[in-house]
Design a protein around this motif. Structure first.
Motif, PDB file in Angstrom:
ATOM      1  N   ALA A 239       0.801  -1.225   0.000  1.00 55.35           N
ATOM      2  CA  ALA A 239       0.000   0.000   0.000  1.00 55.35           C
ATOM      3  C   ALA A 239       0.838   1.281   0.000  1.00 55.35           C
ATOM      4  CB  ALA A 239      -0.956   0.008   1.196  1.00 55.35           C
ATOM      5  N   ASP A 240       2.045   1.237   0.611  1.00 52.96           N
ATOM      6  CA  ASP A 240       2.847   2.470   0.667  1.00 52.96           C
ATOM      7  C   ASP A 240       3.794   2.604  -0.520  1.00 52.96           C
ATOM      8  OD1 ASP A 240       4.874   0.684   1.207  1.00 52.96           O
ATOM      9  OD2 ASP A 240       5.221   1.376   3.268  1.00 52.96           O
ATOM     10  N   GLY A 241       3.839   1.578  -1.385  1.00 57.22           N
ATOM     11  CA  GLY A 241       4.631   1.656  -2.611  1.00 57.22           C
ATOM     12  C   GLY A 241       6.098   1.311  -2.473  1.00 57.22           C
ATOM     13  N   VAL A 242       6.612   1.196  -1.249  1.00 59.92           N
ATOM     14  CA  VAL A 242       8.045   0.975  -1.054  1.00 59.92           C
ATOM     15  C   VAL A 242       8.477  -0.394  -1.578  1.00 59.92           C
ATOM     16  CG1 VAL A 242       9.907   0.788   0.637  1.00 59.92           C
ATOM     17  CG2 VAL A 242       8.146   2.537   0.922  1.00 59.92           C
ATOM     18  N   ILE A 243       7.822  -1.442  -1.101  1.00 56.10           N
ATOM     19  CA  ILE A 243       8.191  -2.791  -1.546  1.00 56.10           C
ATOM     20  C   ILE A 243       7.931  -2.951  -3.040  1.00 56.10           C
ATOM     21  CG2 ILE A 243       7.598  -5.240  -1.334  1.00 56.10           C
ATOM     22  CD1 ILE A 243       7.262  -4.870   1.624  1.00 56.10           C
ATOM     23  N   SER A 269      -0.201  11.127   1.203  1.00 58.39           N
ATOM     24  CA  SER A 269       0.400  11.852   0.092  1.00 58.39           C
ATOM     25  C   SER A 269       1.724  11.216  -0.328  1.00 58.39           C
ATOM     26  CB  SER A 269       0.621  13.317   0.473  1.00 58.39           C
ATOM     27  OG  SER A 269       1.253  14.021  -0.571  1.00 58.39           O
ATOM     28  N   GLU A 270       2.550  10.865   0.649  1.00 55.19           N
ATOM     29  CA  GLU A 270       3.841  10.237   0.350  1.00 55.19           C
ATOM     30  C   GLU A 270       3.649   8.834  -0.213  1.00 55.19           C
ATOM     31  OE1 GLU A 270       6.163  10.482   3.905  1.00 55.19           O
ATOM     32  OE2 GLU A 270       6.602  12.630   3.636  1.00 55.19           O
ATOM     33  N   MET A 271       2.677   8.104   0.309  1.00 55.26           N
ATOM     34  CA  MET A 271       2.376   6.770  -0.205  1.00 55.26           C
ATOM     35  C   MET A 271       1.884   6.854  -1.652  1.00 55.26           C
ATOM     36  SD  MET A 271       0.473   5.425   3.259  1.00 55.26           S
ATOM     37  CE  MET A 271      -0.079   3.844   2.644  1.00 55.26           C
ATOM     38  N   LEU A 272       1.030   7.840  -1.915  1.00 55.51           N
ATOM     39  CA  LEU A 272       0.482   8.027  -3.255  1.00 55.51           C
ATOM     40  C   LEU A 272       1.592   8.380  -4.248  1.00 55.51           C
ATOM     41  CD1 LEU A 272      -2.355   7.833  -4.475  1.00 55.51           C
ATOM     42  CD2 LEU A 272      -2.598  10.289  -4.142  1.00 55.51           C
ATOM     43  N   HIS A 273       2.538   9.186  -3.797  1.00 57.25           N
ATOM     44  CA  HIS A 273       3.684   9.535  -4.641  1.00 57.25           C
ATOM     45  C   HIS A 273       4.453   8.269  -5.027  1.00 57.25           C
ATOM     46  CE1 HIS A 273       7.335  11.533  -6.072  1.00 57.25           C
ATOM     47  NE2 HIS A 273       7.995  10.644  -5.337  1.00 57.25           N
ATOM     48  N   ASN A 274       4.719   7.416  -4.057  1.00 55.29           N
ATOM     49  CA  ASN A 274       5.462   6.179  -4.314  1.00 55.29           C
ATOM     50  C   ASN A 274       4.738   5.276  -5.312  1.00 55.29           C
ATOM     51  OD1 ASN A 274       7.388   6.997  -2.504  1.00 55.29           O
ATOM     52  ND2 ASN A 274       6.861   5.514  -0.914  1.00 55.29           N
ATOM     53  N   SER A 290      -2.212   1.010 -17.001  1.00 51.51           N
ATOM     54  CA  SER A 290      -2.697   2.394 -17.058  1.00 51.51           C
ATOM     55  C   SER A 290      -4.104   2.554 -16.492  1.00 51.51           C
ATOM     56  CB  SER A 290      -2.655   2.908 -18.497  1.00 51.51           C
ATOM     57  OG  SER A 290      -3.403   2.065 -19.353  1.00 51.51           O
ATOM     58  N   SER A 291      -4.863   1.442 -16.441  1.00 54.23           N
ATOM     59  CA  SER A 291      -6.234   1.533 -15.928  1.00 54.23           C
ATOM     60  C   SER A 291      -6.297   1.422 -14.406  1.00 54.23           C
ATOM     61  CB  SER A 291      -7.095   0.421 -16.544  1.00 54.23           C
ATOM     62  OG  SER A 291      -6.621  -0.852 -16.157  1.00 54.23           O
ATOM     63  N   ILE A 292      -5.158   1.187 -13.767  1.00 56.30           N
ATOM     64  CA  ILE A 292      -5.127   0.982 -12.315  1.00 56.30           C
ATOM     65  C   ILE A 292      -4.897   2.315 -11.615  1.00 56.30           C
ATOM     66  CG2 ILE A 292      -3.954  -0.202 -10.420  1.00 56.30           C
ATOM     67  CD1 ILE A 292      -3.133  -2.342 -12.529  1.00 56.30           C
ATOM     68  N   ILE A 297      -4.524   1.204  -4.746  1.00 57.23           N
ATOM     69  CA  ILE A 297      -3.463   0.424  -4.108  1.00 57.23           C
ATOM     70  C   ILE A 297      -3.181   0.965  -2.718  1.00 57.23           C
ATOM     71  CG2 ILE A 297      -1.021  -0.230  -4.244  1.00 57.23           C
ATOM     72  CD1 ILE A 297      -1.367  -0.287  -7.282  1.00 57.23           C
ATOM     73  N   VAL A 298      -3.114   2.303  -2.602  1.00 59.40           N
ATOM     74  CA  VAL A 298      -2.902   2.921  -1.292  1.00 59.40           C
ATOM     75  C   VAL A 298      -4.051   2.553  -0.345  1.00 59.40           C
ATOM     76  CG1 VAL A 298      -2.757   5.129  -0.072  1.00 59.40           C
ATOM     77  CG2 VAL A 298      -1.539   4.819  -2.235  1.00 59.40           C
ATOM     78  N   SER A 299      -5.247   2.409  -0.891  1.00 58.37           N
ATOM     79  CA  SER A 299      -6.421   2.055  -0.080  1.00 58.37           C
ATOM     80  C   SER A 299      -6.500   0.552   0.211  1.00 58.37           C
ATOM     81  CB  SER A 299      -7.700   2.501  -0.793  1.00 58.37           C
ATOM     82  OG  SER A 299      -7.715   3.896  -0.988  1.00 58.37           O
ATOM     83  N   GLN A 300      -5.460  -0.174  -0.181  1.00 59.45           N
ATOM     84  CA  GLN A 300      -5.338  -1.612   0.083  1.00 59.45           C
ATOM     85  C   GLN A 300      -6.431  -2.428  -0.602  1.00 59.45           C
ATOM     86  OE1 GLN A 300      -4.478  -2.696   4.194  1.00 59.45           O
ATOM     87  NE2 GLN A 300      -3.608  -0.679   4.625  1.00 59.45           N
TER      88      GLN A 300
END
Length: 319
Positions: A239-243, A269-274, A290-292, A297-300
């Protein structure tokens, strides 16, 4: 076959009658405009454009009204072909719009491998909001840049060809194919032919869903083990994009500079950026995500996360 030319009396006419001498015009018959197959194709193309340009917040309502000035086609070509064209972002005058379309369609013809006389569209037709030419153009772009996308098949329209000569007006009707027939595939009889494979998967029984989820999870952990990382909860841990960014770097073979993303995000905001960065990297690598929505994803939302991981799995599973 002769056509009733009075059905097209609403077409704009030139004040100079000589302008039309020797010219041919093709128009979709009014009855074909109401055909459900054509309507489905138009909707599918609008959905494709909007999903492709979603990261740029560009929304198309109709093919007839929203593509004539070149802005949408310009952004489609930049995103799909990864090219930057020497044209202004917003062309306000007719002359500027025509010039922009000339550059865009010239570049597009190179990618399609077509000469100008081989195309079923032209600068003038697109600028004049010609639906037939616009649909032909978009179908060709889908076939070239996203051939895996299944457009409605066997779409055919009746077209009236009008020719003006010094002797008067001559017209005839013929059928024109917009999309080809698709051979019957018994495995494609899902509830919706537009479904993503993950959408189809989630309608299966739980045991089959879990089998696929475990396969994707195994794929993820196999590639993350060298970094000492393990994933157990796909929805939460991505969800936070790091992994996700680390996984992309592992699979695609490059290092993402730490200053490009937030290694320890503390807010949405930082998670969304990632996550947005991750999806942009996948699109640049030619994966159809592109449709995702990054927000999903941030909202799990597991469905969105699975689609992203499936794209990576599909490309790199052989490795």
């Amino acid at each position: 076959m002769e056509a009733d030319i009075f059905e097209y009396a609403q077409e704009p006419q030139s004040e100079d009658p000589e302008f039309f001498i020797g010219e041919k015009r093709k128009l979709i018959q009014p009855t074909s405009l109401k055909d459900s197959k054509l309507i489905d194709l138009k909707e599918a193309l609008v959905d494709w454009i909007n999903s492709t340009l979603k990261p740029e917040h560009i929304v198309v309502q109709t093919l007839e009204e929203d593509l004539f000035d070149g802005l949408v086609l310009h952004h489609l070509l930049m995103r799909l072909a990864k090219v930057k064209l020497p044209v202004e972002e917003i062309a306000l005058t007719s002359a500027a719009q025509t010039h922009k379309l000339e550059v865009i369609l010239g570049q597009l013809s190179q990618h399609l491998g077509l000469e100008e006389d081989q195309t079923k569209w032209s600068v003038q037709l697109i600028h004049n909001k010609d639906l037939l030419a616009t649909v032909h153009l978009l179908v060709a772009m889908v076939k070239r840049f996203q051939p895996e996308l299944e457009l409605p098949s066997d779409v055919e329209v009746e077209v009236v060809v009008v020719e003006v000569s010094k002797n008067g007006i001559k017209s005839e009707i013929h059928k024109e194919m917009l999309t080809e027939k698709r051979s019957a595939d018994p495995d494609s009889q899902s509830n919706s032919k537009w479904d993503h494979p993950i959408d189809q998967l989630l309608r299966l029984d739980t045991s089959k869903v879990n089998t696929v989820k475990q396969a994707i999870l195994h794929f993820v952990n196999t590639n993350m083990s060298s970094l000492g990382l393990q994933v157990a909860d796909m929805g939460r841990q991505f969800a936070d994009g790091v992994i996700l960014l680390l996984l992309i770097g592992q699979l695609e073979g490059y290092f993402i500079p730490l200053h490009d993303f937030n290694l320890t995000p503390v807010n949405q905001s930082e998670m969304l950026h990632n996550v947005t960065l991750a999806l942009d990297l996948l699109i640049d690598a030619g994966m159809d995500v592109s449709s995702i929505s990054p927000q999903d994803i941030v909202s799990q939302e597991l469905q969105a996360t699975l689609k992203v991981l499936y794209a990576l799995f599909k490309k790199h599973k052989e490795k």
